[in-house]
Design an enzyme around this catalytic site. Structure first.
Site, PDB file in Angstrom:
ATOM      1  N   HIS A  21       5.009   6.129 -19.110  1.00  0.00           N
ATOM      2  CA  HIS A  21       6.274   6.624 -20.222  1.00  0.00           C
ATOM      3  C   HIS A  21       5.844   5.820 -21.220  1.00  0.00           C
ATOM      4  O   HIS A  21       6.361   6.015 -22.451  1.00  0.00           O
ATOM      5  CB  HIS A  21       7.410   6.524 -19.576  1.00  0.00           C
ATOM      6  CG  HIS A  21       8.492   7.389 -20.344  1.00  0.00           C
ATOM      7  ND1 HIS A  21       9.668   7.358 -20.157  1.00  0.00           N
ATOM      8  CD2 HIS A  21       8.269   8.384 -21.467  1.00  0.00           C
ATOM      9  CE1 HIS A  21      10.375   8.151 -21.047  1.00  0.00           C
ATOM     10  NE2 HIS A  21       9.454   8.636 -21.967  1.00  0.00           N
ATOM     11  N   ASP A  71      -0.952  -1.663   0.419  1.00  0.00           N
ATOM     12  CA  ASP A  71      -0.326  -1.677  -0.635  1.00  0.00           C
ATOM     13  C   ASP A  71       0.872  -0.697  -0.535  1.00  0.00           C
ATOM     14  O   ASP A  71       0.529   0.543  -0.084  1.00  0.00           O
ATOM     15  CB  ASP A  71      -0.894  -0.982  -1.562  1.00  0.00           C
ATOM     16  CG  ASP A  71      -0.123  -1.169  -3.119  1.00  0.00           C
ATOM     17  OD1 ASP A  71       1.054  -1.039  -3.098  1.00  0.00           O
ATOM     18  OD2 ASP A  71      -0.837  -1.009  -4.150  1.00  0.00           O
ATOM     19  N   ASP A 115      -1.949   1.036  -9.810  1.00  0.00           N
ATOM     20  CA  ASP A 115      -3.401   0.530  -9.764  1.00  0.00           C
ATOM     21  C   ASP A 115      -3.590   0.380 -11.346  1.00  0.00           C
ATOM     22  O   ASP A 115      -4.428  -0.417 -11.725  1.00  0.00           O
ATOM     23  CB  ASP A 115      -4.444   1.297  -8.992  1.00  0.00           C
ATOM     24  CG  ASP A 115      -4.309   1.206  -7.657  1.00  0.00           C
ATOM     25  OD1 ASP A 115      -3.678   0.331  -7.191  1.00  0.00           O
ATOM     26  OD2 ASP A 115      -4.893   2.039  -7.059  1.00  0.00           O
ATOM     27  N   GLN A 168      -1.102  -3.200 -10.318  1.00  0.00           N
ATOM     28  CA  GLN A 168      -0.188  -3.324  -9.163  1.00  0.00           C
ATOM     29  C   GLN A 168      -0.585  -2.659  -8.257  1.00  0.00           C
ATOM     30  O   GLN A 168      -1.426  -1.651  -8.063  1.00  0.00           O
ATOM     31  CB  GLN A 168       1.203  -2.854  -9.863  1.00  0.00           C
ATOM     32  CG  GLN A 168       1.699  -3.433 -10.903  1.00  0.00           C
ATOM     33  CD  GLN A 168       2.445  -4.891 -10.643  1.00  0.00           C
ATOM     34  OE1 GLN A 168       2.415  -5.207  -9.433  1.00  0.00           O
ATOM     35  NE2 GLN A 168       2.991  -5.468 -11.602  1.00  0.00           N
ATOM     36  N   LEU A 214      -3.577  -5.095  -5.827  1.00  0.00           N
ATOM     37  CA  LEU A 214      -4.298  -4.405  -4.621  1.00  0.00           C
ATOM     38  C   LEU A 214      -4.847  -2.789  -4.895  1.00  0.00           C
ATOM     39  O   LEU A 214      -4.091  -2.500  -5.805  1.00  0.00           O
ATOM     40  CB  LEU A 214      -3.365  -4.079  -3.404  1.00  0.00           C
ATOM     41  CG  LEU A 214      -2.767  -5.622  -2.517  1.00  0.00           C
ATOM     42  CD1 LEU A 214      -1.720  -5.303  -1.880  1.00  0.00           C
ATOM     43  CD2 LEU A 214      -4.011  -6.121  -1.909  1.00  0.00           C
ATOM     44  N   ASP A 269     -12.006  -2.921 -11.876  1.00  0.00           N
ATOM     45  CA  ASP A 269     -10.886  -3.770 -12.047  1.00  0.00           C
ATOM     46  C   ASP A 269     -10.077  -3.324 -13.343  1.00  0.00           C
ATOM     47  O   ASP A 269     -10.606  -3.319 -14.476  1.00  0.00           O
ATOM     48  CB  ASP A 269     -11.502  -5.238 -12.309  1.00  0.00           C
ATOM     49  CG  ASP A 269     -10.503  -6.261 -12.430  1.00  0.00           C
ATOM     50  OD1 ASP A 269      -9.488  -6.008 -12.603  1.00  0.00           O
ATOM     51  OD2 ASP A 269     -10.856  -7.469 -12.779  1.00  0.00           O
TER      52      ASP A 269
END
Length: 309
Positions: free
Chosen positions: A108, A234, A277, A281, A285, A292
């Protein structure tokens, strides 16, 4: 053999010593500050310990960037959150003399920063959206259909989300108001279409195309992911897996469809990330071979630097 080994050891020692220099080499040193803007039920930092943009601000700063992490309502409409961000950017400009900002928004946070670029382009050098539902989320559509206006559960669920948003605000030192139904109306397809009609900058003309690269002097970029279940360790993957069911065969990150994430220049829309991700987060993980997100955002900062932004 000893000579070769000695040379190799010497090279490794040089690399180790030089690493801190690389970190300060100016790789991410943009002309204008970077401002990171969180998504729904987001925050800047909980108790100053746990960051929404996990590990990202520090790595951007290590490369020379001036970075601010915005704190707006955890749950509210795109317009209200956008006005809160305008307020904070004006404050930063008055305090430190900044002229413009490079805004990066997740989820958002994407429509939030678009609102600022639309109504106050004088404040914005660039927009980068990350996993943002610019054309709405099917999860929001499903929630709206499950809890229609008049449903007795609708105010109860909205009240719970408002309370959760308020609690996150308390932990992060934010006192902005919460309005879950405003957030839902902004994130569903109908609300997104209305918002796009008022703030069309960067929105693709076709269903899954690219938008204008530059509007009113502001550059527009977007990034998205198309994986859902990415790491068995996760716990958030289960929730995103449930969200992904609403998309059928459409590629998505658990909350946002691939094409809905498109805005301006689409840098890449199919990273092997789910929705969390994308901001590194939970606790960094992600999939074993996934890119990355810290490196991806460092590269984006370098792109902005190269563009003189």
């Amino acid at each position: 053999m000893r000579t070769v080994f000695g040379r190799l050891l010497g090279v490794l020692l040089c690399l180790f010593v030089a690493a801190p220099v690389w970190a300060q080499s100016g790789y991410t040193q943009t002309r204008h500050p970077i401002v990171l803007v969180h998504g729904l039920l987001g925050f800047d930092s909980l108790l100053g310990v746990y960051d929404y943009w996990y590990g990202i601000p520090a790595q951007l700063r290590a490369g020379g960037a001036k970075v601010y992490v915005a704190s707006v309502s955890a749950a509210n409409s795109s317009t209200v959150r956008g006005e809160q961000l305008v307020r904070d950017l004006d404050h930063l400009r008055a305090l430190y003399g900044h002229t413009k900002f490079n805004l990066i928004g997740h989820s958002h946070g994407g429509p939030t920063i678009r609102y600022v670029a639309s109504v106050r382009p004088d404040l914005v050098a660039s927009i980068t959206s990350v996993g943002s539902p610019h054309k709405g989320s099917k999860v929001a559509d499903a929630l709206d259909a499950t809890l229609p206006p008049g449903s007795p559960l609708r105010p109860l669920v909205a009240g719970f989300v408002d309370a959760l948003g308020g609690f996150l605000g308390f932990l992060s030192g934010n006192s902005d108001p919460q309005y879950a139904l405003g957030a839902l109306a902004s994130l569903n397809t109908a609300g997104s279409n209305t918002f796009n009609a008022r703030h069309p900058q960067g929105i693709p003309a076709t269903s899954c195309g690219q938008g204008a690269a530059v509007v009113n002097g502001v550059r527009y970029y977007s990034i998205g992911g198309t994986s859902v279940l990415t790491n068995v360790f996760d716990a958030s993957d289960a929730l995103l897996g449930a969200g992904g069911l609403f998309f059928g065969f459409e590629e998505n990150d658990g909350l946002v469809g691939r094409c809905s994430s498109h805005l301006g220049v689409v840098l890449r829309d199919d990273y092997a990330w789910n929705h969390l991700d994308e901001v590194n987060q939970v606790l960094a993980l992600r999939g074993l071979f996934a890119s990355d997100p810290v490196s991806v955002l460092r590269a984006q900062a370098n792109r902005l630097k190269s563009a003189g932004l």
